[in-house]
Design a protein around this motif. Structure first.
Motif, short mmCIF file in Angstrom:
data_model
loop_
_atom_site.label_atom_id
_atom_site.label_comp_id
_atom_site.label_asym_id
_atom_site.label_seq_id
_atom_site.Cartn_x
_atom_site.Cartn_y
_atom_site.Cartn_z
N PHE A 261 -13.63 -2.63 63.70
CA PHE A 261 -12.19 -2.51 63.92
C PHE A 261 -11.63 -1.17 63.48
N GLU B 78 -15.53 -11.12 59.78
CA GLU B 78 -15.67 -10.00 60.72
C GLU B 78 -16.93 -9.17 60.48
N ILE C 152 -6.33 -5.30 63.64
CA ILE C 152 -7.17 -5.83 64.71
C ILE C 152 -6.29 -6.32 65.86
N LEU D 48 -11.10 -9.47 67.99
CA LEU D 48 -12.11 -8.50 67.58
C LEU D 48 -13.35 -8.61 68.46
#
Length: 477
Positions: A86, A227, A387, A73
């Motif tokens: 993403f 994330e 991802i 990512l």
């Protein structure tokens, strides 16, 4: 020349763009402790009770997966920072239907986190003030943190900075106290140590290694939220640098906060202690060390942790909804921002759904709320899978357009394919485990519904092509 769509152009209109309001210390602290919630302080006790000391393997495997996914990512986010993260990369690399699907599923996941964290916080407050109903606490906390998100992104960052700092200091203090106890530094306290606990309580994997896999599936979800930093960094100065720094630090973060602290717990508390899964791993360890007011101390830390996660859930859900609206995949009014560059409608819409699910938990049949939770049960693995596939394809597009990749996934494409195979295998195993079958089926059903909706929406509004920003800038000159 055909129109080229970029994230910068998408945010160029007044009243529909975000501002870099997060400071470096905000992003840094968010990256360090944003993922730490009640799952570590309380939920880890269930994993330890199921797998024994071998739960360390579960955390190590899940942590390794998260490190690899964050590296992938990070490669895409450094090349093209975007609030949609993403979801936007899936849109570009796989297809509009993929970005639409994973964006809405991710939004739904965090919308359901709102009532979960609010209920957890309310339960603690209710134990302190029993005359006030828990649902009043839950809605009050949600509304209060919603106001911080409506004011400005800097206000969110400031609240999250202090929340995260408190969590970091609490974990470090816990590790230090446990380490002192293990070397005999606490007077009148006798600690057996992990060697003795293993030999006297059935070995390293007392129930075999099958429960280790089950615990692995549980621990994966406790890492969900790592994330978020790639979403938040898009609202900071120099987002590429911030994302690279946060991604590089994920290894020691997981190692220190999760693996080291869990090691301390299994070195102090027998895995088969009946209270472990009831009161939580941190509290039980402090009780074994005869620390005064252990329950109150852990309750305060957990209250801060769930408030932090609730704060981030509101922020993350609203930014994903905003990004979907920017791409025409959500109602257009959700892309509007205030003078402070806050997507107010997206914040209110996300919180409103969260409040409704909170009310459902208290006043509707219990099975309804359980079903809603099941629909998000496998979202974490689906996000990781998307991802990985996006990075596999995005790298080829970036290279084809002559884009220099300054932040790279290790051992590409071998490690990327390994992650994809592992996640697909984990989903397959979940289908065979009665405890997880419902989650996979419910999530798959919701995903199928979202995919169909996405195909219909995208058929009405054709997507635009995308190339890296550097190529766009060269074309303009």
């Amino acid at each position: 020349m055909s129109k080229i769509h970029t994230s910068h152009e998408a945010g160029g209109q007044a009243g529909s763009s975000l501002a870099p309001g997060l400071k470096q210390r905000h992003v840094t602290m968010l990256s360090i402790a944003g993922v730490i919630g009640a799952g570590l302080f309380v939920g880890s006790g269930h994993a330890i009770a199921a797998a024994g000391p071998a739960v360390l393997l579960s955390y190590l495997a899940a942590g390794t997966l998260v490190v690899l996914v964050m590296r992938m990512l990070g490669e895409m986010a450094v090349a093209s920072p975007d609030t949609g993260s993403f979801s936007t990369y899936a849109n570009r690399a796989i297809g509009p239907w993929a970005g639409f699907t994973i964006g809405w599923l991710y939004w739904w996941f965090w919308v359901l986190v709102i009532p979960l964290e609010a209920i957890a916080a309310a339960a603690i407050l209710h134990s302190w003030f029993p005359t006030v109903d828990t649902w009043i606490f839950a809605l009050s906390i949600t509304c209060g943190l919603t106001l911080t998100n409506l004011y400005s992104v800097a206000r969110y960052g400031e609240f999250e900075f202090w929340f995260a700092l408190a969590k970091v200091l609490a974990i470090i203090a816990f590790i230090v106290v446990c380490a002192i106890a293990l070397v005999g530094g606490l007077p009148d306290r006798t600690v057996s140590g992990i060697g003795t606990l293993i030999s006297n309580h059935g070995g390293f994997a007392p129930n075999g290694y099958a429960p280790v896999l089950g615990a692995l599936l549980t621990t994966m979800f406790s890492f969900m939220g790592t994330e978020i930093v790639t979403i938040a960094a898009a609202e900071s100065h120099n987002p590429s640098k911030q994302i690279a720094r946060a991604t590089n630090s994920v290894i020691w973060r997981i190692g220190l906060f999760y693996i080291v602290s869990i090691f301390m717990i299994v070195s102090i508390v027998p895995w088969n202690d009946p209270a472990l899964a009831v009161v939580g791993s941190y509290q039980r360890a402090l009780e074994y060390l005869q620390i005064p007011n252990a329950k109150f101390i852990v309750d305060v830390v957990v209250l801060v942790a769930v408030a932090s996660c609730l704060n981030s859930a509101i922020y993350t859900a609203s930014r994903m909804l905003f990004a979907l609206a920017k791409r025409g995949e959500a109602p257009g009014f959700l892309r509007a921002t205030t003078l402070a560059k806050v997507p107010r409608q997206a914040v209110i819409a996300s919180t409103a759904i969260g409040c409704v699910t909170t009310v459902i938990n208290y006043f509707a049949p219990e099975r309804l709320f359980s079903f809603l939770l099941a629909t998000s049960g496998a979202v974490a693995l689906l996000v990781y899978l998307v991802i990985a596939i996006s990075q596999l394809r995005m790298r080829k597009k970036l290279v084809a357009h002559g884009h220099r990749i300054g932040f790279r996934m290790w051992l590409y494409p071998g490690l990327t394919w390994t992650v994809i195979v592992f996640i697909v295998g984990a989903l397959g195993v979940m289908l065979t485990l009665p405890a997880h079958q419902g989650e996979v089926i419910a999530t798959a059903g919701l995903a199928a519904l979202v995919v169909i909706t996405g195909l219909i929406v995208k058929r009405r509004s054709p997507s635009q092509s995308w190339v890296p920003d550097r190529v766009v800038q060269e074309a303009r000159h």
